[in-house]
Design a protein around this motif. Sequence first.
Motif, PDB file in Angstrom:
ATOM      1  N   LYS A 113     -30.806 -30.406  14.327  1.00  0.00           N
ATOM      2  CA  LYS A 113     -31.472 -31.409  15.155  1.00  0.00           C
ATOM      3  C   LYS A 113     -30.942 -31.392  16.586  1.00  0.00           C
ATOM      4  O   LYS A 113     -31.711 -31.514  17.541  1.00  0.00           O
ATOM      5  N   LYS A 114     -29.633 -31.229  16.741  1.00  0.00           N
ATOM      6  CA  LYS A 114     -29.025 -31.196  18.070  1.00  0.00           C
ATOM      7  C   LYS A 114     -29.533 -29.990  18.864  1.00  0.00           C
ATOM      8  O   LYS A 114     -29.933 -30.116  20.021  1.00  0.00           O
ATOM      9  N   LEU A 115     -29.531 -28.819  18.237  1.00  0.00           N
ATOM     10  CA  LEU A 115     -30.008 -27.616  18.926  1.00  0.00           C
ATOM     11  C   LEU A 115     -31.499 -27.721  19.236  1.00  0.00           C
ATOM     12  O   LEU A 115     -31.938 -27.337  20.335  1.00  0.00           O
ATOM     13  N   GLU A 116     -32.281 -28.234  18.297  1.00  0.00           N
ATOM     14  CA  GLU A 116     -33.716 -28.419  18.534  1.00  0.00           C
ATOM     15  C   GLU A 116     -33.949 -29.328  19.731  1.00  0.00           C
ATOM     16  O   GLU A 116     -34.801 -29.050  20.579  1.00  0.00           O
ATOM     17  N   ILE A 146     -27.667 -20.520  11.947  1.00  0.00           N
ATOM     18  CA  ILE A 146     -27.618 -21.961  11.665  1.00  0.00           C
ATOM     19  C   ILE A 146     -28.927 -22.408  11.024  1.00  0.00           C
ATOM     20  O   ILE A 146     -28.931 -23.124  10.016  1.00  0.00           O
ATOM     21  N   ALA A 147     -30.054 -21.975  11.586  1.00  0.00           N
ATOM     22  CA  ALA A 147     -31.366 -22.365  11.058  1.00  0.00           C
ATOM     23  C   ALA A 147     -31.577 -21.830   9.637  1.00  0.00           C
ATOM     24  O   ALA A 147     -32.072 -22.556   8.767  1.00  0.00           O
ATOM     25  N   THR A 148     -31.191 -20.593   9.407  1.00  0.00           N
ATOM     26  CA  THR A 148     -31.361 -19.987   8.079  1.00  0.00           C
ATOM     27  C   THR A 148     -30.522 -20.711   7.036  1.00  0.00           C
ATOM     28  O   THR A 148     -31.005 -21.034   5.945  1.00  0.00           O
ATOM     29  N   LYS A 152     -38.463 -22.958  17.562  1.00  0.00           N
ATOM     30  CA  LYS A 152     -37.964 -23.445  18.859  1.00  0.00           C
ATOM     31  C   LYS A 152     -37.037 -22.425  19.514  1.00  0.00           C
ATOM     32  O   LYS A 152     -37.023 -22.288  20.735  1.00  0.00           O
ATOM     33  N   ILE A 153     -36.283 -21.694  18.716  1.00  0.00           N
ATOM     34  CA  ILE A 153     -35.455 -20.616  19.271  1.00  0.00           C
ATOM     35  C   ILE A 153     -36.361 -19.558  19.896  1.00  0.00           C
ATOM     36  O   ILE A 153     -36.108 -19.087  21.007  1.00  0.00           O
TER      37      ILE A 153
END
Length: 145
Positions: free
Chosen positions: A33-36, A74-76, A53-54
């Motif tokens: 959520k923070k990275l998004e 992280i997403a995976t 988003k990346i």
Amino acid sequence: PRESVNTTNMGQNSSNCMPISSNDFELAIKASKKLEDILEKHFNATGRGLHDKISTGSEGGEISRATIMKMRDIATIRNQLIHEKDFNKLPDRKLFIANLNTAYNELMAVVKSRERAREAAERIAKLPPTPLLPVGLTLDALVLW
């Protein structure tokens, strides 16, 4: 108990640390959520999840390939925790936190760099215009002319 990840950059106050949950699920979700949020607000990222988003947020080439790969990791891992029945903990918690720290710091460094460039452009725009001289003409020659 909570751990703190040092997400400060180049001597900034350590009070800016992001609290990290001892629960792997909570950590993975909050990290995503923070990275998004950063990608949406500062890199015009769009899409349904962190992977999308990346992809859209890194199109400008400002984010290093290494950081893109860390964010994809992280997403995976977050997706595996949520969707895979037998995936119930981070495979390497320290690496996950290190990847989060690196990604956060690089994204924020890009944001700060943009802010400094914008401020410099604003200062330059406020300067009085300088006269343009024809090619080969110096100020000394102009005074004599």
